[in-house]
Design an enzyme around this catalytic site. Structure first.
Site, PDB file in Angstrom:
ATOM      1  CB  CYS A   1       2.348   0.073   3.549  1.00 21.25           C
ATOM      2  SG  CYS A   1       3.702  -0.307   2.435  1.00 21.25           S
TER       3      CYS A   1
ATOM      4  CB  CYS B   1       1.909  -0.860  -0.134  1.00 21.41           C
ATOM      5  SG  CYS B   1       3.021  -1.571   1.073  1.00 21.41           S
ATOM      6  CG  ASP B   2      -1.564   1.258   0.077  1.00 19.77           C
ATOM      7  OD1 ASP B   2      -1.610   0.374  -0.793  1.00 19.77           O
ATOM      8  OD2 ASP B   2      -1.767   1.028   1.285  1.00 19.77           O
TER       9      ASP B   2
END
Ligand code: NAP
Length: 313
Positions: free
Chosen positions: A136, A139-140
């Protein structure tokens, strides 16, 4: 006497398909509950920009997810934040088993559990999940500012996420196993014009390497001549497609060889009263708009099914 705890419809999963089904079910006055184990939106929350939701030129996946849940809330859709651990199909009604031991019953069920990212299955992948291996970018990606990352895949997800990562990382390598992308032309053009992105054609990863700080490199193999090389990187983002989340599909419900549930044009499976929408369903295009379309169809068909059930038809 009618059982007052019996639902007309239980929707499992709160992505675009599930929420659209919820909105249509409320409009059809079905006694409905949507059960979601995480945050509303499903995979939408892993999507940076959505540019193909008609009527909205550009919106972040997370914002669109919030809009879906707010729209459903405006129709007073009941949402239960729990995990479903099993479904027992029955002739009179279906039983939904929750992680806290509770049971709910319903005439109809819509499965909207979507899919999860596929893994490469190579050494170093599982061991370094959260230590440089990610599925992701939204997200990261933040952790890879001014760093080097390798993206694996050649589909829409890989290219879209590479463009997102190119805004943060100093170098993005896309390792693709063939010499042509599967992704749509618009994304291909953008990727090939982005100077921070380097495409490694005909390339697969065979190992992800790490030290105490996390990922520090990968071993690649050229699929044409078999040569292997080492490439230094701080992160590996894997976007090689999805696997259907079919763990709750009742026994006897037809799935194809890849585990996607087979349904008719009403989104109904071969198990009466069990409907399926979105990425879990066997279909040609897995898009937000097609998941939403499934949600509409399944809810309208479920309303008809419930009506027939109640009238004894
Ligand atoms: P996808 O379209 O199935 O693409 C997966 C990519 O990963 C392919 O390029 C495939 O290579 C490669 N791949 C598969 N297994 C691999 C392995 N073991 N090792 C190395 N490479 C591997 O998956 P996706 O990109 O996640 O997209 C899923 C669906 O969502 C698609 O229908 C897509 O159109 C849709 N989607 C749409 C948008 C959008 O419209 N903006 C955004 C994201 C996703 P090959 O090409 O050689 O098979």
């Amino acid at each position: 006497m009618p059982d007052s705890s019996l639902h007309d419809l239980i929707i499992i999963g709160g992505g675009p398909g599930g929420y659209t089904a919820g909105i249509y079910a409320q409009r059809a006055a079905l006694k409905t509950v949507l059960i979601e184990k995480g945050i509303p939106g499903g995979q939408l929350n892993n999507t940076d920009e959505v540019e193909n939701w008609p009527g909205t030129e550009k919106i972040s996946g997370a914002d669109l997810a919030i809009q879906f849940s707010q729209h459903a809330a405006a129709y007073d859709l009941a949402v239960l934040n729990r995990e479903v651990v099993g479904i027992e199909p029955g002739r009179n009604h279906h039983t939904i088993l929750l992680d806290n031991g509770e049971k709910l019953t319903s005439h109809a069920v819509i499965l909207a559990t979507g899919g999860s990212p596929k893994k490469l299955g190579i050494p170093g992948e599982d061991q370094n999940y959260g230590r440089g291996v990610s599925y992701c970018a939204v997200c990261d990606g933040f952790f890879f500012r001014n760093k080097t990352v390798v993206v694996v895949g050649g589909g829409d997800s890989a290219l879209e996420e590479s463009l997102y990562l190119a805004k943060l990382a100093k170098r993005v390598y896309i390792a693709h196993r063939r010499d042509a992308f599967r992704a749509g032309m618009i994304l291909q053009k953008r990727v090939l014009h982005e100077e921070r992105i380097t495409v490694l054609w005909n390339t697969v990863l065979t190992e992800i390497q790490a030290d105490a700080q996390g990922v520090n490199g990968v071993i690649t193999r050229n699929t044409m001549d078999g040569t292997t090389s080492a490439l230094a990187t701080d992160g590996v983002f894997v976007f090689i497609g999805f696997e259907p989340n079919n763990g709750l599909v009742p026994a006897g419900t037809k799935m194809n060889a890849n585990g996607y549930v087979i349904a008719d044009e009403k989104c109904e499976t071969n198990t009466p009263g069990i409907f399926v929408v979105g990425d879990l369903k066997e279909k040609y295009a897995k898009q937000i708009v097609t998941a939403a379309a499934d949600g509409c169809t399944a809810a309208l068909a479920a309303a008809h099914y419930v009506e027939n059930k109640k009238s004894g038809a």
